[in-house]
Design a protein around this motif. Sequence first.
Motif, PDB file in Angstrom:
ATOM      1  N   PRO A  63       0.784  -1.231   0.000  1.00 56.44           N
ATOM      2  CA  PRO A  63       0.000   0.000   0.000  1.00 56.44           C
ATOM      3  C   PRO A  63       0.819   1.285   0.000  1.00 56.44           C
ATOM      4  N   ASN A  64       2.093   1.197   0.362  1.00 57.97           N
ATOM      5  CA  ASN A  64       2.939   2.394   0.368  1.00 57.97           C
ATOM      6  C   ASN A  64       4.404   1.983   0.231  1.00 57.97           C
ATOM      7  N   ALA A  65       5.262   2.972   0.111  1.00 56.94           N
ATOM      8  CA  ALA A  65       6.679   2.699  -0.126  1.00 56.94           C
ATOM      9  C   ALA A  65       7.335   1.979   1.051  1.00 56.94           C
ATOM     10  N   GLU A  66       6.940   2.311   2.275  1.00 54.71           N
ATOM     11  CA  GLU A  66       7.547   1.620   3.418  1.00 54.71           C
ATOM     12  C   GLU A  66       7.211   0.135   3.408  1.00 54.71           C
ATOM     13  N   HIS A  67       5.951  -0.210   3.150  1.00 49.96           N
ATOM     14  CA  HIS A  67       5.581  -1.627   3.077  1.00 49.96           C
ATOM     15  C   HIS A  67       6.358  -2.323   1.955  1.00 49.96           C
ATOM     16  N   LEU A  68       6.513  -1.631   0.818  1.00 49.70           N
ATOM     17  CA  LEU A  68       7.261  -2.248  -0.276  1.00 49.70           C
ATOM     18  C   LEU A  68       8.717  -2.451   0.120  1.00 49.70           C
ATOM     19  N   MET A  69       9.326  -1.461   0.753  1.00 54.89           N
ATOM     20  CA  MET A  69      10.723  -1.592   1.162  1.00 54.89           C
ATOM     21  C   MET A  69      10.889  -2.732   2.161  1.00 54.89           C
ATOM     22  N   ARG A  70       9.980  -2.823   3.133  1.00 54.20           N
ATOM     23  CA  ARG A  70      10.051  -3.912   4.109  1.00 54.20           C
ATOM     24  C   ARG A  70       9.892  -5.274   3.414  1.00 54.20           C
ATOM     25  N   SER A  71       8.957  -5.355   2.484  1.00 52.28           N
ATOM     26  CA  SER A  71       8.742  -6.634   1.793  1.00 52.28           C
ATOM     27  C   SER A  71       9.935  -6.980   0.905  1.00 52.28           C
ATOM     28  N   ARG A  72      10.597  -5.967   0.345  1.00 51.32           N
ATOM     29  CA  ARG A  72      11.805  -6.232  -0.441  1.00 51.32           C
ATOM     30  C   ARG A  72      12.939  -6.727   0.453  1.00 51.32           C
ATOM     31  N   TYR A  73      13.060  -6.180   1.651  1.00 55.38           N
ATOM     32  CA  TYR A  73      14.048  -6.695   2.602  1.00 55.38           C
ATOM     33  C   TYR A  73      13.751  -8.168   2.888  1.00 55.38           C
ATOM     34  N   SER A  74      12.489  -8.478   3.195  1.00 53.56           N
ATOM     35  CA  SER A  74      12.110  -9.874   3.462  1.00 53.56           C
ATOM     36  C   SER A  74      12.414 -10.755   2.264  1.00 53.56           C
ATOM     37  N   ALA A  75      12.190 -10.246   1.068  1.00 52.45           N
ATOM     38  CA  ALA A  75      12.495 -11.012  -0.145  1.00 52.45           C
ATOM     39  C   ALA A  75      13.996 -11.257  -0.283  1.00 52.45           C
ATOM     40  N   PHE A  76      14.821 -10.303   0.120  1.00 53.11           N
ATOM     41  CA  PHE A  76      16.265 -10.532   0.126  1.00 53.11           C
ATOM     42  C   PHE A  76      16.621 -11.622   1.122  1.00 53.11           C
ATOM     43  N   VAL A  77      16.034 -11.581   2.322  1.00 56.44           N
ATOM     44  CA  VAL A  77      16.288 -12.598   3.335  1.00 56.44           C
ATOM     45  C   VAL A  77      15.926 -13.979   2.793  1.00 56.44           C
ATOM     46  N   LEU A  78      14.807 -14.062   2.087  1.00 57.70           N
ATOM     47  CA  LEU A  78      14.285 -15.338   1.590  1.00 57.70           C
ATOM     48  C   LEU A  78      14.768 -15.687   0.184  1.00 57.70           C
ATOM     49  N   ALA A  79      15.608 -14.817  -0.409  1.00 52.95           N
ATOM     50  CA  ALA A  79      16.147 -15.014  -1.766  1.00 52.95           C
ATOM     51  C   ALA A  79      15.035 -15.181  -2.807  1.00 52.95           C
ATOM     52  N   CYS A  80      14.044 -14.291  -2.760  1.00 48.08           N
ATOM     53  CA  CYS A  80      12.922 -14.306  -3.709  1.00 48.08           C
ATOM     54  C   CYS A  80      13.206 -13.329  -4.849  1.00 48.08           C
ATOM     55  N   ALA A  81      14.040 -13.755  -5.778  1.00 43.54           N
ATOM     56  CA  ALA A  81      14.453 -12.884  -6.884  1.00 43.54           C
ATOM     57  C   ALA A  81      13.272 -12.440  -7.731  1.00 43.54           C
ATOM     58  N   ASP A  82      12.299 -13.299  -7.964  1.00 41.87           N
ATOM     59  CA  ASP A  82      11.148 -12.932  -8.800  1.00 41.87           C
ATOM     60  C   ASP A  82      10.423 -11.714  -8.232  1.00 41.87           C
ATOM     61  N   TYR A  83      10.213 -11.707  -6.912  1.00 42.48           N
ATOM     62  CA  TYR A  83       9.525 -10.573  -6.288  1.00 42.48           C
ATOM     63  C   TYR A  83      10.370  -9.312  -6.384  1.00 42.48           C
ATOM     64  N   LEU A  84      11.656  -9.435  -6.100  1.00 41.38           N
ATOM     65  CA  LEU A  84      12.526  -8.262  -6.154  1.00 41.38           C
ATOM     66  C   LEU A  84      12.546  -7.655  -7.551  1.00 41.38           C
ATOM     67  N   LEU A  85      12.646  -8.474  -8.565  1.00 43.82           N
ATOM     68  CA  LEU A  85      12.662  -7.962  -9.941  1.00 43.82           C
ATOM     69  C   LEU A  85      11.300  -7.376 -10.323  1.00 43.82           C
ATOM     70  N   ALA A  86      10.222  -8.007  -9.892  1.00 37.16           N
ATOM     71  CA  ALA A  86       8.881  -7.523 -10.231  1.00 37.16           C
ATOM     72  C   ALA A  86       8.573  -6.182  -9.571  1.00 37.16           C
ATOM     73  N   THR A  87       9.212  -5.895  -8.435  1.00 43.29           N
ATOM     74  CA  THR A  87       8.946  -4.645  -7.717  1.00 43.29           C
ATOM     75  C   THR A  87      10.022  -3.594  -7.970  1.00 43.29           C
ATOM     76  N   TRP A  88      10.879  -3.838  -8.937  1.00 45.13           N
ATOM     77  CA  TRP A  88      11.937  -2.904  -9.312  1.00 45.13           C
ATOM     78  C   TRP A  88      11.465  -2.133 -10.534  1.00 45.13           C
ATOM     79  N   ASN A  89      11.519  -0.823 -10.493  1.00 45.52           N
ATOM     80  CA  ASN A  89      11.062  -0.009 -11.619  1.00 45.52           C
ATOM     81  C   ASN A  89      11.812  -0.390 -12.885  1.00 45.52           C
TER      82      ASN A  89
END
Length: 134
Positions: A38-64
């Motif tokens: 819903p906002n940039a902070e939630h996205l940043m937190r979820s991207r951190y979690s994706a780094f922890v979990l090595a979820c490359a698909d999510y990180l790439l999908a949420t990268w401009n």
Amino acid sequence: MNGAQHCPCGRVDAKNRAVAYANCCGRFVDHFDTTAAPNAEHLMRSRYSAFVLACADYLLATWNSSTRPASLDFDVGAKWLGLEVREHKVTGAETAEVEFVARCRVDSRVVRLHERSRFVREDGRWFYVDGDQF
């Protein structure tokens, strides 16, 4: 990750209890197609979690698309230690910034990433653009 486990981003509720992954970043990482942050902070937190979990698909999908790399590599020896969100600032109708500090251990040394990240909202979804490291 088990959805009942504490979220890697470290979010706590009003009673200072750790929030479960399924109720925090898991909503976005595991269900990107249907649930946008819903906002940039939630996205940043979820991207951190994706780094922890090595979820490359999510990180790439949420990268401009203007700054998105073709692929991501993870340091298999990295152990993420925590996230501190220092500031979330709306900078325009469709832009925001989040300042954070993330820590990880690589081999035997602790690495500290301090960044002010820029985000943009396009078609109702937030995307990471880039950031300045301190």
